[in-house]
Scaffold this motif. Structure first.
Motif, PDB file in Angstrom:
ATOM      1  N   ILE A 221       0.831  -1.099   0.185  1.00  0.00           N
ATOM      2  CA  ILE A 221      -0.018   0.081  -0.132  1.00  0.00           C
ATOM      3  C   ILE A 221       0.829   1.204   0.055  1.00  0.00           C
ATOM      4  O   ILE A 221       1.762   1.274   0.850  1.00  0.00           O
ATOM      5  CB  ILE A 221      -0.942  -0.050   1.263  1.00  0.00           C
ATOM      6  N   VAL A 222       0.673   1.986  -0.865  1.00  0.00           N
ATOM      7  CA  VAL A 222       1.517   3.417  -0.921  1.00  0.00           C
ATOM      8  C   VAL A 222       0.361   4.461  -0.524  1.00  0.00           C
ATOM      9  O   VAL A 222      -0.704   4.792  -1.098  1.00  0.00           O
ATOM     10  CB  VAL A 222       1.945   3.824  -2.311  1.00  0.00           C
ATOM     11  N   CYS A 223       0.589   5.130   0.796  1.00  0.00           N
ATOM     12  CA  CYS A 223      -0.386   6.286   1.237  1.00  0.00           C
ATOM     13  C   CYS A 223       0.511   7.356   1.697  1.00  0.00           C
ATOM     14  O   CYS A 223       1.789   7.425   1.553  1.00  0.00           O
ATOM     15  CB  CYS A 223      -1.132   5.685   2.064  1.00  0.00           C
ATOM     16  N   GLY A 224      -0.258   8.460   2.159  1.00  0.00           N
ATOM     17  CA  GLY A 224       0.469   9.674   2.464  1.00  0.00           C
ATOM     18  C   GLY A 224       0.823   9.745   4.052  1.00  0.00           C
ATOM     19  O   GLY A 224       0.323   8.778   4.671  1.00  0.00           O
ATOM     20  N   GLU A 225       1.627  10.717   4.172  1.00  0.00           N
ATOM     21  CA  GLU A 225       2.181  10.726   5.886  1.00  0.00           C
ATOM     22  C   GLU A 225       1.023  10.954   6.799  1.00  0.00           C
ATOM     23  O   GLU A 225       1.044  10.021   7.830  1.00  0.00           O
ATOM     24  CB  GLU A 225       3.296  11.810   5.628  1.00  0.00           C
ATOM     25  N   GLU A 226       0.023  11.505   6.236  1.00  0.00           N
ATOM     26  CA  GLU A 226      -0.932  12.036   7.300  1.00  0.00           C
ATOM     27  C   GLU A 226      -2.019  10.823   7.621  1.00  0.00           C
ATOM     28  O   GLU A 226      -2.894  10.910   8.501  1.00  0.00           O
ATOM     29  CB  GLU A 226      -1.680  13.145   7.015  1.00  0.00           C
ATOM     30  N   HIS A 227      -2.015   9.794   6.587  1.00  0.00           N
ATOM     31  CA  HIS A 227      -3.096   8.708   6.654  1.00  0.00           C
ATOM     32  C   HIS A 227      -2.383   7.519   7.042  1.00  0.00           C
ATOM     33  O   HIS A 227      -2.922   6.399   7.117  1.00  0.00           O
ATOM     34  CB  HIS A 227      -3.588   8.429   5.360  1.00  0.00           C
ATOM     35  N   ARG A 228      -1.089   7.488   7.433  1.00  0.00           N
ATOM     36  CA  ARG A 228      -0.312   5.998   7.485  1.00  0.00           C
ATOM     37  C   ARG A 228      -1.097   5.263   8.938  1.00  0.00           C
ATOM     38  O   ARG A 228      -1.046   4.009   8.581  1.00  0.00           O
ATOM     39  CB  ARG A 228       1.121   6.318   7.856  1.00  0.00           C
TER      40      ARG A 228
ATOM     41  N   GLU B  87      -2.154  -8.334   6.496  1.00  0.00           N
ATOM     42  CA  GLU B  87      -0.731  -7.668   6.933  1.00  0.00           C
ATOM     43  C   GLU B  87      -0.331  -7.071   5.695  1.00  0.00           C
ATOM     44  O   GLU B  87       0.250  -7.879   4.699  1.00  0.00           O
ATOM     45  CB  GLU B  87      -0.128  -9.089   7.322  1.00  0.00           C
ATOM     46  N   ALA B  88      -0.173  -5.809   5.581  1.00  0.00           N
ATOM     47  CA  ALA B  88       0.202  -4.905   4.239  1.00  0.00           C
ATOM     48  C   ALA B  88       1.537  -4.291   4.593  1.00  0.00           C
ATOM     49  O   ALA B  88       2.134  -4.322   5.830  1.00  0.00           O
ATOM     50  CB  ALA B  88      -0.849  -4.119   4.226  1.00  0.00           C
ATOM     51  N   THR B  89       2.132  -4.447   3.513  1.00  0.00           N
ATOM     52  CA  THR B  89       3.545  -3.573   3.410  1.00  0.00           C
ATOM     53  C   THR B  89       3.289  -2.012   3.151  1.00  0.00           C
ATOM     54  O   THR B  89       2.503  -1.960   2.014  1.00  0.00           O
ATOM     55  CB  THR B  89       4.543  -3.924   2.540  1.00  0.00           C
ATOM     56  N   ILE B  90       3.352  -0.979   3.984  1.00  0.00           N
ATOM     57  CA  ILE B  90       2.736   0.305   3.939  1.00  0.00           C
ATOM     58  C   ILE B  90       4.228   1.176   3.493  1.00  0.00           C
ATOM     59  O   ILE B  90       4.936   1.361   4.513  1.00  0.00           O
ATOM     60  CB  ILE B  90       2.193   0.641   5.062  1.00  0.00           C
ATOM     61  N   ILE B  91       4.071   1.778   2.386  1.00  0.00           N
ATOM     62  CA  ILE B  91       5.076   2.699   2.021  1.00  0.00           C
ATOM     63  C   ILE B  91       4.542   3.984   2.111  1.00  0.00           C
ATOM     64  O   ILE B  91       3.343   4.545   1.643  1.00  0.00           O
ATOM     65  CB  ILE B  91       5.663   2.691   0.458  1.00  0.00           C
ATOM     66  N   VAL B  92       5.050   5.011   2.722  1.00  0.00           N
ATOM     67  CA  VAL B  92       4.799   6.186   3.287  1.00  0.00           C
ATOM     68  C   VAL B  92       5.227   7.391   2.047  1.00  0.00           C
ATOM     69  O   VAL B  92       6.462   7.454   2.299  1.00  0.00           O
ATOM     70  CB  VAL B  92       4.770   6.677   4.721  1.00  0.00           C
TER      71      VAL B  92
END
Length: 512
Positions: free
Chosen positions: A87-94, A107-112
């Motif tokens: 998942i690629v999301c914004g800093e404010e939504h992490r 279980e996701a890999t989250i890129i901020v």
């Protein structure tokens, strides 16, 4: 950071040969990638800057992000699907993104992303992550804020598209149009391939009404769904050819970034230099150029797809009563037709004699709009921004990694908030220059730090935090902690916070 193998294959000067070497090898691994950086301003007042539409339940009780993250479950085909999406999301939504994934068992890999740079850089970060072990992967890139009714039809279309992706093409899913629509981009289909697919002849911008009607009548234009299936190596090779600057800065941002244990964080300085562009503009619209590194294929998707790009689109996607009305929450229709009404704040919304109307009620704002003007809500939100009104960015109820707070009442020198802290969580250690606080425990147990003291409070007990005294609120129990906070002072803004210590690694300002 990327491991040495992946870094070596992605360095400048070896891009063509390295990526061609990857693409020549068989690949049966599908990696779901969710692009969750959108703002969704046309669904205001539900969707706001700090809590955009992918994080809310627009057409169901679960959020659009949660629906997207579980969309590949049950995929049965000749390809192996990674159970851990990127998942690629914004800093404010992490934090909200992470919380929603845990709540739906993903279980996701989250890129901020440090800053917003549109979908092409986001997909590039995901492609680099998918290749971190030195192996290629077929990416299934999906927007986080769309609705798809028929998962089986989606899985079939992805299976077909993955075959073309495996061959080194960039595949996308196109929606055979059901009506002329000016809200979508279109794809002009070219020569037929197998399984209903076509070569992509070209992408076209959102058309005027007359042109949209011509497109639909011709039968050779499909809506652009924004779903892409492509080998990671092929995407990186194409981007390096068409936008070398974006490619190089994304590589630098990934190499210079770090993993903080929960989130993958690209280097802010390098990512700040990345040109902002969409997947369509950066690569897809250029595949028809001479000497393009690959071809594009479009596979038809007939699965009840909607981009939910406006309240009118939400009305279209939902089940209606016999008069064409859609209700969500406490809503009563009397003599109304073709209307959409939503009560989010709990108040009763009554629509009498309305036709083609949108009514959306929240705790702090009410929208009333003609359905035919639903696309104009974006301009309305821009005007709210210009007035520096908080309703453009935040709801009255604000989510935090430790829980949430709800601003119940405020006046010139006071403010009342309901604060809910999840079990085991705690606010930052902080102090205020201009306000004092009174805390009353309504439910649960509070562990309070006040100056050099530390003590427990239970239900119906309270304490006082003077101006300038460092303090912290924690929930050491197994049930939610709920308190009422009464602030008093000359200035009550959220920027009157000095964070001295924070479990979640946040900046020094902003509440809790």
């Amino acid at each position: 950071m990327l491991n040495t193998t992946a870094q070596d294959h992605a360095t400048e000067g070896t891009t063509e040969s390295a990526m061609l070497a990857f693409a020549s090898q068989p690949c049966r691994r599908l990696v779901p990638v969710i692009l969750a950086g959108g703002s969704g301003t046309r669904l205001w007042p539900m969707s706001r800057g700090q809590f955009p539409k992918q994080l809310i339940g627009v057409v169901a009780t679960t959020s659009l992000l949660q629906a997207t993250a579980t969309r590949m479950r049950g995929f049965a085909g000749d390809f192996d699907v990674d159970v851990q999406p990127i998942i690629v999301c914004g800093e404010e939504h992490r934090f909200t993104t992470d919380e929603q994934m845990r709540s739906c068992g993903v279980e996701a890999t989250i890129i901020v992303e440090p800053v917003r740079r549109d979908t092409a850089p986001a997909l590039t970060l995901a492609a680099l992550q998918a290749m971190k072990d030195g192996q290629d992967a077929i990416i299934v890139a999906m927007p986080a804020d769309h609705s798809i009714a028929d998962s089986a039809a989606l899985h079939h279309a992805i299976s077909v598209a993955a075959v073309y992706a495996q061959r080194g093409m960039i595949a996308t899913l196109g929606i055979p149009p059901t009506r002329p629509d000016t809200a979508f981009g279109y794809i002009r289909i070219g020569d037929a391939l197998d399984d209903g697919a076509h070569l992509i002849e070209r992408f076209v911008e959102k058309p005027a009404p007359e042109l949209a009607a011509q497109y639909v009548a011709s039968g050779i234009y499909w809506w652009n769904s924004g779903i892409f299936i492509v080998r990671a190596s092929v995407w990186l090779r194409a981007l390096a050819r068409f936008n070398a600057e974006m490619y190089a800065e994304c590589i630098a941002a990934r190499k210079g970034g770090h993993d903080d244990g929960k989130f993958i964080r690209p280097c802010p300085a390098a990512f700040g230099r990345v040109p902002s562009d969409s997947i369509d503009y950066a690569v897809m619209e250029r595949l028809s150029e001479q000497n393009a590194p690959c071809e594009g294929a479009v596979v038809p998707l007939v699965a009840g797809w909607s981009d939910l790009g406006s309240w009118d689109a939400v009305w279209e996607a939902m089940e209606k009563d016999k008069f064409g009305n859609v209700a969500s929450g406490r809503v009563i229709f009397e003599g109304a037709t073709s209307s959409y009404a939503r009560s989010e704040g709990g108040r009763l919304v009554a629509c009498v004699g309305t036709s083609n109307l949108i009514v959306v009620e929240t705790d702090d704002a009410v929208l009333v709009a003609d359905r035919s003007c639903a696309q104009d809500i974006k301009g309305l939100v821009e005007r709210i921004h210009e007035q520096h009104a908080p309703e453009a960015e935040t709801h009255r109820k604000v989510r935090r990694p430790w829980g949430f707070y709800d601003s119940i009442e405020h006046g010139e020198r006071f403010q009342v908030k309901r604060i809910v802290v999840t079990p085991g969580a705690r606010l930052s250690l902080q102090m205020h220059h201009h306000r004092a606080e009174h805390w009353i425990v309504v439910c649960g147990t509070a562990l309070v730090t006040r100056g050099d003291e530390q003590f427990l409070l239970s239900e119906n007990q309270s304490t006082y935090i003077p101006i300038g005294v460092r303090h912290r609120l924690e929930n050491p129990g197994k049930v939610q902690l709920e308190i009422i906070e009464v602030q008093s002072g000359a200035y009550l803004g959220e920027d009157d916070i000095v964070r001295l210590e924070d479990t979640y690694g946040r900046a020094s300002a902003a509440y809790g």
